[in-house]
Design an enzyme around this catalytic site. Structure first.
Site, short mmCIF file in Angstrom:
data_model
loop_
_atom_site.label_atom_id
_atom_site.label_comp_id
_atom_site.label_asym_id
_atom_site.label_seq_id
_atom_site.Cartn_x
_atom_site.Cartn_y
_atom_site.Cartn_z
N ARG B 296 0.83 -1.20 0.00
CA ARG B 296 0.00 0.00 0.00
C ARG B 296 0.86 1.25 0.00
O ARG B 296 0.54 2.25 -0.64
CB ARG B 296 -0.97 -0.03 1.19
CG ARG B 296 -2.05 -1.05 0.93
CD ARG B 296 -3.07 -1.20 2.03
NE ARG B 296 -4.18 -2.00 1.50
CZ ARG B 296 -5.20 -2.46 2.20
NH1 ARG B 296 -5.28 -2.21 3.50
NH2 ARG B 296 -6.15 -3.17 1.62
N TRP B 440 -6.69 0.63 -6.69
CA TRP B 440 -6.19 -0.72 -6.37
C TRP B 440 -5.48 -0.83 -5.02
O TRP B 440 -5.23 0.18 -4.38
CB TRP B 440 -5.38 -1.31 -7.51
CG TRP B 440 -4.13 -0.63 -7.95
CD1 TRP B 440 -3.41 0.33 -7.29
CD2 TRP B 440 -3.43 -0.89 -9.18
NE1 TRP B 440 -2.33 0.68 -8.03
CE2 TRP B 440 -2.31 -0.06 -9.21
CE3 TRP B 440 -3.65 -1.75 -10.26
CZ2 TRP B 440 -1.41 -0.06 -10.26
CZ3 TRP B 440 -2.74 -1.75 -11.31
CH2 TRP B 440 -1.65 -0.91 -11.31
N GLU B 441 -5.21 -2.06 -4.63
CA GLU B 441 -4.69 -2.37 -3.29
C GLU B 441 -5.59 -1.83 -2.19
O GLU B 441 -5.11 -1.36 -1.15
CB GLU B 441 -3.27 -1.80 -3.08
CG GLU B 441 -2.22 -2.29 -4.04
CD GLU B 441 -1.99 -3.79 -3.98
OE1 GLU B 441 -2.42 -4.43 -3.01
OE2 GLU B 441 -1.41 -4.33 -4.94
N GLY B 442 -6.88 -1.92 -2.40
CA GLY B 442 -7.84 -1.38 -1.44
C GLY B 442 -8.19 0.04 -1.81
O GLY B 442 -7.37 0.95 -1.64
N GLN B 447 -9.42 2.26 2.60
CA GLN B 447 -8.31 2.71 3.44
C GLN B 447 -8.83 3.57 4.59
O GLN B 447 -8.37 3.47 5.73
CB GLN B 447 -7.30 3.56 2.63
CG GLN B 447 -6.72 2.87 1.41
CD GLN B 447 -5.90 1.65 1.75
OE1 GLN B 447 -5.25 1.60 2.80
NE2 GLN B 447 -5.95 0.64 0.90
#
Lengths: 603, 603
Positions: B296, B440-442, B447
């Site tokens: 992240r 992306w990546e959450g 977040q």
């Protein structure tokens, strides 16, 4: 996969219920036929056109786009069919005067048609919008002969228009224009030069293309006071209005752009082209800018149109897509997940978008009504006052609605997660298409300077009073109202903040123009959000009065409440930012901006 | 046309002068060779690589992009050459452990290499970043056998990695995963299923591709507690580490996306593919997420990298382009116009970008140092405290730096006017490329929930104290300092606002989780900007102490001052927004969101 329905009821609410628009334009010359019944009929027709024809050509416009070959530009067949359908439906004659074959409908109806057009196919809307601009310009400044020759053809949709301002070395700073015009006997001129970024400069949607070109006459004064405006048709027009020979204007290439691929952005070369003077010599810029209010509001409506279609698709996805669970436990226990709309943060993005769209639409209609009053009211004072209001609100509408268009298309893409980034889903096209709107027709930074540097101080703040007076009167009238109090209290605070900032800018700016420049963008945002707050007050007053009639009004109240709770407070931040002045900004030496790319030992 | 120089001096300032980084990592095992001299050497090498090789392949990556044919994906030759050059320069071994052939450099140096890579070619950086992620995951959870087989190959740049999480019906909500794994004797499993959105899922940059795949074992518990993690190589690996037969994983298609066209986004079909379990059965999600902090932060650095290159090009254009005049009269009387940088509003955009970039870079390095401390410090308490800080800052870095990446690339495009919208100038590519990073990546909304819903309440606010304690100590120590007072006064106010909001969220959220959801995004913004304020305090303290040595420090002070005057006040607005709670947001019925598309008479 993209879906769209024109928001007809939203216009009905604003125009009939909030603005009482029929009463407001009663007796205005030329509007006799614009009854609500006719308006509904026309609006239904345009809606069907947009939902069924324009929308289905929007992806072709993006994927195939405008194609350049040997000086010609061709558009995808589906876009050509959509343009034809628009012409047949009367879209191109909606705004024009009856004497040239137009329907002469009130400007708020153009707001509707602009929004709906840009929602369903912004690229195609651009061709129509430029033609409208050329129409107004020729109508305001052209000779009778030019008007009679060209205007009916625009309204019939046979000929389209362009505006040729930019050259490679000058965009914002039009004083630097180099294109030349030399007298050639009678009323003719010979035009030579190169223009870039000419939207709709060449295409196969119309039989003829009429360019409005800024150029310099011999011995013209330097700078903006030496620019004249010329009408340069692609095909010369014979006396019987049939098309004659090809004029000396040629498309050299088209640009590859981030978006609006269906709108051809041309490099145009004028080589001994025949042109006709519009208005007086050296006064071309003011002639061109006389229709800028219309044009800039239209660009704002590009932002609004993309906001609305993005919103509709973000909402649809939020209702359909099952992912995760409601924070308080399953809403949808029979399925393996709940729809995205259960999540407060998704609802926040949706409500923010809706609150901004409703306010932006209301602001546009309110200002459009002022355009008609400034044009048609028999009372000179009312005409002037309304013109002041239009002047004031134009840069706000242009910037605010395009900035929010970018933001809303961003948020609605975000709701789609990874699918938003994929072309197939259509969301990313909205983000790319709308990105031009904060740039053209005067970049948003220029709009901010126009507001803070010209409109604000003009005539000792006369324009400002056209906004502040009715707002203060509204507060006075409603502040004790038990429903409205909740909103008027924060609004009054925000309004006072704006008055304070205005005073600060006016005082500091009069001795130091950097203060105007440094605060302009924040000031436009602050002013814009306060104006939207006023729009919400007007809408809420009506919504409360009818709240027991229909859930529609309850939903309006919730949306408005969101605005006052979560959007209006931004004005506080903007005010603090402005109050810091220009000192820090101007204290940085030019070289101090650099990212330093060497280690200190090797500097 | 795009230009770029790696900001080496900026890292030297942060790492050596502000963080005193060499002293901080002294004695940490494995970092013995990471002297500043070596770091400069490596940084010079990577900078040349980025400036000369990666950057020149960035446009090919966009225009040509990844091509799919018959299950194979090919990249443009210039990207392949750039990847080879990176491998030869040691970029792929920088972060790895010495026992597997890595250089084992401290994490802040990875921040540098991540930023520089993503500035010069974000698409190519993605391949490297995923391989790094796969490395960490296998290193943390894989068997010795897997580690010895795969890790050296990653570091040598011969094999690349992927993370296969998403399926068509589940992105965020991984509990819904359907891909199946069945035991097949010994340590092997048979994997069947389809994954989508797999970055770097197929390509011709490496000899082998190692997929980390989330799947369900037979009779696995439902939801996230039944997911296991498997290593699935494209080519099976023989005992002597040579490549064996093709495994049952096939790329079915690649997506057409808004940007990062050089990064292949694949649909991968697993059909009786051989896989190896990583970690324990049913604990795949926590294994995958154990490296999520790294991943992240890396995505945050995509935002930072695009911000920096956008900024450099916005600045260059602002200095070169002559347009308009200084508001106080010509700065450049011999030319027909002044450069754009004379305009306060242009300077405002540049300074805002610079102030955000400096703070974002500092925040990343500060957190990266905490990663190393959490990993290598001999004192368990220091390790735990630093781990807490990393946990807390990760969602902030990911969201804040990607959101600001979008904003900065927007503003720098805006400075270019119409030229920013044209592909040739390269600015619009930055806007399109960076747009994936908030997703992306959450997604950034996730977040925000991670911060407000998990990290904030965790262990009665223990993580929060890792931030608030040093900040309060810093204020105490410096509040009477004549230089620092100017910044500490507004900062203290913003910090109190954050404490108040934290308390509000904690109290309200404990009984009503919607309060957390409704405030999360604003809370992350508020927290993030306050953290950036603290980063600026740390930088300013150093800058003041050296301000007479070099103009560099004077420029830092001006940039910092801009931050406190014009960026920090946004926290006030965020706090007000949060305080309105979830009531309005949750009160809207789902059908109330609709734009109504029928006139009331025809409803």
């Amino acid at each position: 996969m993209v879906q769209y329905k024109s928001p007809k009821r939203e216009y009905e609410f604003i125009l009939r219920e909030v603005l009482d628009f029929e009463e407001q334009i009663k007796g205005y010359e030329g509007f006799e036929e614009a009854t609500w019944e006719t308006i509904e009929m026309i609006a239904d027709q345009f809606s069907t056109l947009s939902e069924e024809v324009w929308l289905s050509s929007n992806r072709d416009g993006d994927v195939i786009g405008a194609k350049f070959e040997n000086g010609n530009v061709s558009l995808p067949p589906s876009m050509k069919r959509a343009a034809e359908a628009a012409i047949n439906s009367g879209l191109t004659s909606l705004f024009g005067h009856q004497k040239y074959g137009g329907m002469e409908f009130p400007t708020p109806i153009s707001v509707f048609s602009d929004e709906v057009s840009c929602s369903s196919n912004m690229s195609l809307g651009i061709y129509m919008g430029l033609t409208k601009g050329a129409y107004h310009c020729i109508n305001n400044h052209g000779s009778e002969d030019l008007k009679e020759t060209y205007l009916p053809e625009f309204l019939a949709g046979r000929w389209f228009g362009t505006m040729c301002l930019t050259e490679a070395h000058c965009g914002t700073d039009l004083g630097l224009i180099r294109t030349k015009a030399e007298p050639d006997g009678d009323d003719k001129y010979v035009i030579n030069g190169e223009k870039i970024f000419i939207s709709a400069g060449e295409h196969d949607l119309a039989e003829n293309i009429i360019h409005l070109v800024l150029a310099r006459l011999p011995n013209a004064p330097k700078g903006v006071k030496g620019i004249s405006l010329f009408l340069v048709p692609k095909f010369l027009v014979n006396d019987d209005k049939s098309l004659g020979e090809r004029n000396g204007v040629k498309c050299m290439s088209i640009e590859e752009k981030m978006g609006v691929h269906g709108s051809a952005t041309c490099v145009l070369n004028f080589e001994n082209a025949t042109g006709y003077l519009i208005g007086e010599p050296h006064k071309g810029l003011s002639a061109m800018f006389s229709m800028m209010n219309h044009e800039r509001i239209s660009v704002g409506l590009q932002g609004l149109g993309i906001s609305e279609i993005s919103y509709q698709n973000g909402l649809a996805y939020a209702k359909d897509r099952l992912q995760g669970r409601d924070l308080k436990g399953p809403k949808n226990p029979d399925e393996e997940a709940d729809p995205l709309i259960v999540h407060p943060d998704v609802r926040r993005m949706l409500l923010r978008s809706k609150a901004l769209i409703d306010a932006g639409r209301m602001l546009s209609c309110w200002t459009a009504l002022a355009i008609d009053k400034s044009d048609k009211d028999p009372d000179e004072k009312i005409r002037r006052e309304n013109n002041d209001l239009v002047e004031l609100m134009t840069p706000i509408i242009k910037s605010l609605l395009t900035d929010f268009g970018v933001e809303i298309s961003y948020d609605m893409l975000q709701i789609h997660g990874g699918h938003g980034y994929i072309k197939e889903f259509g969301m990313e096209q909205f983000s790319r298409d709308v990105r031009i709107a904060p740039i053209w027709e005067g970049a948003n930074g220029i709009q901010a300077l126009d507001l803070a540097g010209r409109k604000m101080p003009k005539n000792m703040g006369r324009l400002l009073r056209r906004f502040f007076h009715p707002v203060l009167a509204f507060i006075d009238k409603n502040k004790e109202d038990s429903n409205m109090k909740e909103f008027i209290i924060p609004f009054e605070k925000a309004l006072k903040g704006l008055q304070k900032t205005t005073l600060f800018m006016a005082q500091k700016g009069s001795s130091n123009p950097y203060e105007i420049g440094a605060g302009a963008t924040d000031y436009l945002k602050q002013f814009g959000i306060v104006s939207m707050g006023y729009m919400w007050l007007l809408m809420l007053e009506v919504a409360f009065s009818k709240k027991d009639e229909d859930d529609y009004y309850q939903h309006k109240i919730i949306t408005g409440r969101f605005f006052f709770e979560r959007i209006l407070p931004e004005t506080l931040f903007r005010a603090i930012s402005i109050s810091s002045g220009s000192k820090t900004i101007m204290s940085m030496p030019d070289e101090g901006f650099n990212s330093v790319s060497k280690f200190s030992g090797t500097l």
